[in-house]
Design an enzyme around this catalytic site. Structure first.
Site, PDB file in Angstrom:
ATOM      1  CG  HIS A   1     -14.370   6.657   3.673  1.00 36.57           C
ATOM      2  ND1 HIS A   1     -13.957   6.364   2.394  1.00 36.57           N
ATOM      3  CD2 HIS A   1     -13.263   6.594   4.451  1.00 36.57           C
ATOM      4  CE1 HIS A   1     -12.650   6.155   2.406  1.00 36.57           C
ATOM      5  NE2 HIS A   1     -12.206   6.282   3.637  1.00 36.57           N
TER       6      HIS A   1
ATOM      7  CG  ASP B   1      -2.057  -0.892   1.165  1.00 33.56           C
ATOM      8  OD1 ASP B   1      -2.326  -1.381   0.057  1.00 33.56           O
ATOM      9  OD2 ASP B   1      -2.716  -1.130   2.195  1.00 33.56           O
TER      10      ASP B   1
END
EC number: 2.1.1.14
Length: 765
Positions: free
Chosen positions: A701, A605
């Site tokens: 989210h 990542d």
């Protein structure tokens, strides 16, 4: 002797403000309770600065959410959706702007320059009616005065405020925000007039955009704005403060000739070239606020070096016109080293948090005035010497390995299309393969086991057993949902940087080194104090265990070197890129061990790659070059048939797309669900991209569960721009913060959408 602090952390030494805010938002405490905690924090800060001998103590740098939002409230610039009409803006409207409410969304949040702090972006247009609607600056000045402390009220300057804003929805993107100056300056005049009446003798206007690349008309806006304010400012000493970088020569010229301004503040830690500008010409009779104490890191100041700089400046501006200051607000560093009871004494002696930096600024000011505290100075010299010579800092082997990197650009042996063919032979994936980004929900029970294991209340055996059960649950769920490339869910990890830092040498961790990220959210960055190496494998045990539970490919999960760097407090005794290369070599060892352990898909990542981009365009190329190179170092040694993924969070991606392609990952997944169109436009404009790509198909989210039709519709939009053989289907980020009741149906709909489109594509053939 004169000392000044640009600004101070608001959260409190033990995050008191965070807990007070969250309690208030949850309806567990009253507005009065919140105001009481806030007032106590402010008075403690003012008292502490005053007792340390600080001459110029800031007020109005405290905020319940953000200083830019405070300015929006001061100007009455509330977007219409919040239903504000007139009068003093209260907490309800203020927090609705910051966080949204049941019926309307929050204002956008974005990064404050190149820090990890986020501000609330003003939404402006030609229709906005500005009015003096929050008297916070004056109230805080009076509050401090009643406590016997005369402060310097701090305002975000008018030009920076407008340049940090955006055109509101429905306003033409080409709208010139600076055209609003004549509308906001009358409010600034009212505030300044009230501050004068209340007894203020100094005022600080923060104009940090002066360090950016500004076109001529933007610099002219400063000249015009301050000429307009001149008569209101007369009778006050006015400090214009800049920070975070060198100030360009043109901007320096504009700044130092502003009307009505008596003092200029510069960041001399990140802005070493500014020293040359000051030495070449500084306006006679003006004050220089010299930011020599680093507001963005946790290292102790080098007193001897700072004193040399200050003495040279004294020769230029005059003894009575030099003020010792911090490089920027101390908001960006941890609060107080006194609360670090677990850090060992040697490392602690090398550090200074905000409270210690206040002491440092005053010690330097006293030394400059001929009252040098010899004991303090010799302790400082001894700590710096111990840091320079400590065997914990320097590791010959790591230094040699990093030096040996020069001369190669570390690319994989073959190009991406040949690698994808080799990988497909091994992995045998369908078109539009499905996967997730890495983490699965972390239940209360799971966090409890991890906490008790850390506190040695649970045996290693029981801990491993609990984690194994959790991994099995996550693997079974993914198989049941028919996801193609699996993850182990990361139940053993607390944080994507801390988890690795705890297993690498050269890292230290604080107990209370919290820094505000936005609102009540704080982060606790690891501290990189020495050469970084990996004593032993970090993730192979868990990834191999997970792979043994399934015949489907299991992704190894690592955080990339640039993200580890950008989310840590980094050592300041060598260039950042050297530290990054060291971390890259440690991650490279891990990648190769995962491959040996039978893991054929490895994700590295780089969520924060874009965050480290320097403020000035001239410095972009160098940063992107070493950042991308660091990523390639981690995986240049794997076989063609090992598939390397990376995950990035979308943030104005399009301007660095060529660097992203140059990372040469096999597959890149992107958090983009909130900005679909912007991301896809770059491919529509003809950027050739041959590697696998998975733009997030739904926003994690939000608790909302998207339907399979909605997801299919998004995938079809992507297929209009991207080849079907390179597109992946995945959520936009990890699922750690979501509940299983949201995750299961959302992932089911995602897999159904992929299957639906596969069958449509097959029948179209």
């Amino acid at each position: 002797m004169a000392s000044h602090i640009v600004g101070y952390p608001r959260m409190g030494p033990k995050r008191e403000l965070k807990f007070a805010l969250e309690s208030f938002w949850d309806g567990k405490s009253s507005a009065e309770d919140l105001q009481k905690v806030s007032a106590d924090l402010r008075s403690a800060i003012w008292k502490q600065m005053s007792e340390a001998g600080t001459k110029f103590i800031p007020s109005n740098t405290f905020a319940h959410y953000d200083q830019v939002l405070d300015t929006t409230a001061m100007l009455g610039a509330v977007p219409p959706r919040y239903g504000y009409t007139s009068g003093e803006i209260g907490l309800d409207v203020y927090f609705s702007m910051a966080r949204g409410n049941a019926s309307v969304p929050a204002m956008e949040m974005t990064k404050w320059f190149d820090t990890n702090y986020h501000y609330i972006v003003p939404e402006l247009g030609p229709e906005v009616k500005f009015s003096y609607a929050s008297h916070k600056a004056v109230n805080e000045y009076k509050e401090a005065k009643a406590l016997g402390v005369d402060t310097v009220p701090v305002l975000v300057g008018p030009v920076s405020y407008l340049l940090l804003s955006k055109a509101a929805k429905g306003v033409d993107k080409s709208f010139d925000l600076l055209s609003l100056l004549p509308k906001i300056l009358p409010v600034y005049k009212e505030v300044i007039t009230e501050l004068k009446a209340a007894g203020a003798t100094w005022i600080q206007l923060d104009e940090p955009v002066l360090v950016m690349d500004l076109e001529g008309h933007k610099l002219q806006a400063f000249t015009g704005a301050y000429a307009e304010l001149e008569s209101t400012l007369s009778g006050l000493n006015v400090l214009v403060e800049t920070y975070f970088a060198d100030i360009p020569a043109e901007a320096y010229k504009t700044l130092t000739s502003l009307k009505g301004v008596t003092a200029f503040g510069f960041d001399l830690v990140r802005g070493t070239k500014t020293l040359d500008l000051v030495k070449a010409s500084f306006p006679a009779g003006k004050y220089l606020f010299a930011g020599v104490v680093d507001g963005r890191n946790i290292w102790a100041n080098d007193f001897a070096a700072s004193l040399t700089t200050l003495q040279a400046l004294e020769g230029v501006v005059g003894k009575d016109k030099l003020v010792v200051s911090t490089s920027c607000s101390l908001l960006h560093t941890a609060v107080d080293l006194i609360n670090e009871t677990k850090l060992d004494d040697e490392i602690k002696s090398w550090m200074a948090f905000a409270a210690q930096k206040v002491v440092e600024v005053n010690a330097l000011a006293k030394a400059l005035a001929g009252q040098k505290d010899e004991a303090l100075f010799s302790a400082n010299a001894a700590a710096l010497a111990s840091r320079r010579s400590s065997p914990r800092v320097t590791n010959e082997g790591v230094q040699k390995a990093a030096a040996a990197l020069k001369g190669s650009d570390h690319r994989r042996a073959t190009n991406v299309s040949a690698r994808l063919d080799a990988q497909q032979k091994k992995l045998n994936l369908p078109i539009l393969p499905t996967t997730t980004i890495g983490s699965f929900p972390q239940t209360v029970e799971l966090r409890r086991v991890r906490r008790e294991y850390k506190a040695k209340k649970v045996s290693e055996e029981d801990y491993v057993k609990a984690m194994k059960e959790e991994i099995k649950k996550v693997v079974d769920l993914q198989e049941e949902l028919d996801i193609d490339v699996l993850v182990h869910g990361e139940p053993e990890r607390n944080d994507m940087v801390e988890y690795f830092g705890e297993q690498l040498s050269g890292f230290a961790f604080t107990a209370n080194g919290w820094v505000q990220s936005y609102g009540s959210r704080c982060v606790k960055p690891p501290v990189i104090y020495g050469d970084v190496s990996r004593p032993k494998a970090m993730t192979v045990f868990w990834s191999s265990m997970a792979q043994s539970m399934t015949s489907r490919p299991m992704k190894g999960m690592l955080t990339g070197p640039v993200t580890i760097l950008n989310w840590s407090f980094v050592r300041n005794d060598q260039p950042r890129h050297e530290t990054c290369y060291q971390i890259a070599l440690a991650i490279k060892d891990e990648v190769e061990d995962l491959e040996k352990g039978g893991i054929g898909v490895i994700q590295i990542d780089e969520a924060a790659l874009r965050e480290g981009l320097p403020l000035r365009k001239a410095e972009h190329a160098f940063y992107l070059d070493w950042a991308v190179h660091s990523f390639r170092i981690t995986n240049c040694g794997v076989q063609d048939s090992t598939q390397i993924h990376t995950h990035m969070c979308y943030s104005h991606f399009n301007d660095i797309i060529h660097s992203i392609i140059d990372m040469d990952a096999d597959v890149i997944t992107i958090e983009n669900s909130r900005s679909d169109e912007k991301l896809l436009s770059v491919f529509r404009e003809g950027v050739k991209y041959g590697a696998g790509i998975g733009p997030g198909v739904y926003d994690i989210h939000s608790p909302r569960i998207p339907s399979s039709e909605e997801i299919a519709d998004r995938v079809n939009k992507m297929l209009a721009v991207l080849e079907q053989n390179i597109l992946w289907v995945n959520p936009d980020c990890g699922l750690k913060t979501r509940k299983y009741t949201e995750v299961k149906p959302a992932l089911k709909n995602m897999v159904d959408a992929a299957k639906l489109i596969r069958s449509q594509l097959a029948s179209a053939k």
